[in-house]
Design an enzyme around this catalytic site. Structure first.
Site, mmCIF file in Angstrom:
data_model
loop_
_atom_site.group_PDB
_atom_site.id
_atom_site.type_symbol
_atom_site.label_atom_id
_atom_site.label_comp_id
_atom_site.label_asym_id
_atom_site.label_seq_id
_atom_site.Cartn_x
_atom_site.Cartn_y
_atom_site.Cartn_z
ATOM 1 N N TYR A 1 0.831 -1.211 0.000
ATOM 2 C CA TYR A 1 0.000 0.000 0.000
ATOM 3 C C TYR A 1 0.865 1.262 0.000
ATOM 4 C CZ TYR A 1 -3.758 3.170 1.611
ATOM 5 O OH TYR A 1 -4.667 4.196 1.748
ATOM 6 N N LYS B 1 1.143 4.237 -2.805
ATOM 7 C CA LYS B 1 0.828 5.635 -2.484
ATOM 8 C C LYS B 1 2.034 6.546 -2.724
ATOM 9 C CE LYS B 1 -3.464 4.951 -1.457
ATOM 10 N NZ LYS B 1 -4.509 5.498 -2.323
HETATM 11 P P1 NAP Z 1 -13.359 2.609 0.815
HETATM 12 O O1 NAP Z 1 -14.371 3.146 1.755
HETATM 13 O O2 NAP Z 1 -12.839 1.224 1.009
HETATM 14 O O3 NAP Z 1 -13.929 2.774 -0.687
HETATM 15 C C1 NAP Z 1 -13.145 2.378 -1.754
HETATM 16 C C2 NAP Z 1 -13.827 2.720 -3.067
HETATM 17 O O4 NAP Z 1 -12.945 2.300 -4.133
HETATM 18 C C3 NAP Z 1 -15.132 1.972 -3.282
HETATM 19 O O5 NAP Z 1 -16.048 2.808 -3.962
HETATM 20 C C4 NAP Z 1 -14.731 0.791 -4.162
HETATM 21 O O6 NAP Z 1 -15.789 0.311 -4.992
HETATM 22 C C5 NAP Z 1 -13.640 1.432 -5.013
HETATM 23 N N1 NAP Z 1 -12.694 0.451 -5.563
HETATM 24 C C6 NAP Z 1 -11.940 -0.450 -4.896
HETATM 25 N N2 NAP Z 1 -11.217 -1.195 -5.750
HETATM 26 C C7 NAP Z 1 -11.537 -0.764 -6.997
HETATM 27 C C8 NAP Z 1 -11.161 -1.154 -8.299
HETATM 28 N N3 NAP Z 1 -10.262 -2.127 -8.526
HETATM 29 N N4 NAP Z 1 -11.714 -0.503 -9.356
HETATM 30 C C9 NAP Z 1 -12.614 0.492 -9.162
HETATM 31 N N5 NAP Z 1 -12.995 0.920 -7.951
HETATM 32 C C10 NAP Z 1 -12.475 0.294 -6.883
HETATM 33 O O7 NAP Z 1 -12.044 3.518 0.788
HETATM 34 P P2 NAP Z 1 -11.795 4.981 1.410
HETATM 35 O O8 NAP Z 1 -11.373 4.838 2.813
HETATM 36 O O9 NAP Z 1 -12.903 5.886 1.034
HETATM 37 O O10 NAP Z 1 -10.483 5.385 0.603
HETATM 38 C C11 NAP Z 1 -10.518 6.143 -0.607
HETATM 39 C C12 NAP Z 1 -9.085 6.456 -1.024
HETATM 40 O O11 NAP Z 1 -8.435 7.182 0.022
HETATM 41 C C13 NAP Z 1 -8.218 5.213 -1.250
HETATM 42 O O12 NAP Z 1 -7.336 5.435 -2.309
HETATM 43 C C14 NAP Z 1 -7.458 5.086 0.047
HETATM 44 O O13 NAP Z 1 -6.253 4.394 -0.142
HETATM 45 C C15 NAP Z 1 -7.232 6.542 0.393
HETATM 46 N N6 NAP Z 1 -6.966 6.776 1.797
HETATM 47 C C16 NAP Z 1 -7.868 6.414 2.752
HETATM 48 C C17 NAP Z 1 -7.571 6.665 4.094
HETATM 49 C C18 NAP Z 1 -8.527 6.296 5.191
HETATM 50 O O14 NAP Z 1 -8.123 6.451 6.368
HETATM 51 N N7 NAP Z 1 -9.716 5.851 4.921
HETATM 52 C C19 NAP Z 1 -6.357 7.269 4.432
HETATM 53 C C20 NAP Z 1 -5.466 7.612 3.426
HETATM 54 C C21 NAP Z 1 -5.787 7.382 2.112
HETATM 55 P P3 NAP Z 1 -17.003 -0.597 -4.382
HETATM 56 O O15 NAP Z 1 -17.764 0.322 -3.458
HETATM 57 O O16 NAP Z 1 -17.777 -0.997 -5.566
HETATM 58 O O17 NAP Z 1 -16.334 -1.717 -3.647
#
Ligand code: NAP
Length: 249
Positions: free
Chosen positions: A157, A161
């Site tokens: 991961y 990133k």
């Molecule tokens: P999340 O709630 O797990 O949602 C992930 C989204 O990405 C969902 O809509 C999912 O689709 C979609 N997705 C996953 N794999 C995919 C693929 N192969 N093709 C197309 N769509 C895909 O994630 P989140 O926490 O909102 O995170 C969003 C972004 O922020 C990510 O890049 C994550 O790494 C980054 N981020 C998150 C955090 C945190 O603390 N949450 C911190 C730093 C960075 P489905 O709904 O259809 O499954």
């Protein structure tokens, strides 16, 4: 056709951070393309939440794996179907497959790199064509605090990133003269399904190390995306904006 509106394409917008980003753009009057992997119910809920804002922009859902060329192509084509232009691309789709390096399988490494990094590469490459033509574009990629600092258990991961940050800076250098900016956002701990898997105990320990003493919300990240997407942010490019309550300092 929604000819007088700008268009924003947000990957991973079915849930979590991407959902809030899509809603934020819709509220601003954009047409939005909501990309997602497979959770139809969640994606439809994002659409409903947008519509409940009462703005009359276009909304399209595109299902598919963002690391596949055919999905990336469909996402771009759908975005262009509103007005022929694509003003904003948000590379947000992301997954985790955490494990210590000693136990991480090559397939856990590959799937995270494919979704988080290859997907962003494909979409950025396809998005710059219309953006160069229209001499305007904003590419915003959602990286992470661990892409800057690393994290035990997240070799795959954090590599994806960190890769997004290098990609962002290179795109910024290639395209700044065309009025296309590329920036990354490095969120810290944000409350979504991704972090929902952590136990309360682990969350408490992490919160104790965050200067703000709390997790952030998806709206905190969406707000930063809107700022970077703004027409008046055109002199900001190649940057990594932390949205982390001070965690990464
Ligand atoms: P999340 O709630 O797990 O949602 C992930 C989204 O990405 C969902 O809509 C999912 O689709 C979609 N997705 C996953 N794999 C995919 C693929 N192969 N093709 C197309 N769509 C895909 O994630 P989140 O926490 O909102 O995170 C969003 C972004 O922020 C990510 O890049 C994550 O790494 C980054 N981020 C998150 C955090 C945190 O603390 N949450 C911190 C730093 C960075 P489905 O709904 O259809 O499954």
């Amino acid at each position: 056709m929604e000819n007088n509106r700008k268009t924003a394409l947000v990957t991973g917008a079915g849930r979590g951070i991407g959902r809030e980003i899509a809603i934020a753009f819709y509220k601003k009057g954009y047409n939005v393309v909501i990309g997602y992997a497979g959770n139809d119910e969640a994606a439809n809920e994002t659409k409903k939440l947008c519509e409940s804002e009462g703005v009359l922009g276009g909304i399209s859902l595109v299902k598919g794996d963002v690391s596949k060329e055919e999905t990336a192509k469909k996402l771009i084509e759908t975005a262009l179907s509103f007005t022929g232009k694509l003003e904003v691309l948000v590379n947000n789709a992301g997954i985790t497959r955490d494990n210590l390096l000693a136990r991480m399988t090559p397939s856990d490494f590959d799937s995270v790199i494919d979704t988080n990094l290859r997907g962003a590469f494909l979409l950025s490459q396809m998005a710059i064509r219309p953006m160069m033509k229209q001499r305007f574009g904003r590419i915003i990629s959602i990286s992470s605090v661990v892409g800057v600092h690393g994290n035990a258990g997240q070799v795959n991961y954090s590599a994806s990133k960190a890769g997004l940050i290098g990609m962002t800076k290179s795109i910024a250098k290639e395209l700044a003269a065309r009025n296309i900016t590329a920036n990354a956002i490095a969120p810290g701990m944000i409350e979504t399904d991704m972090t929902g898997v952590l136990s309360d105990d682990v969350k408490e320990k992490i919160n104790a190390q965050i200067p703000a003493k709390r997790m952030g919300s998806s709206k905190d990240v969406a707000n930063a995306v809107l700022f970077l997407a703004d027409e008046n942010s055109g002199y900001i490019t190649g940057q990594v904006l932390a949205v982390d309550g001070g965690m990464g300092m």
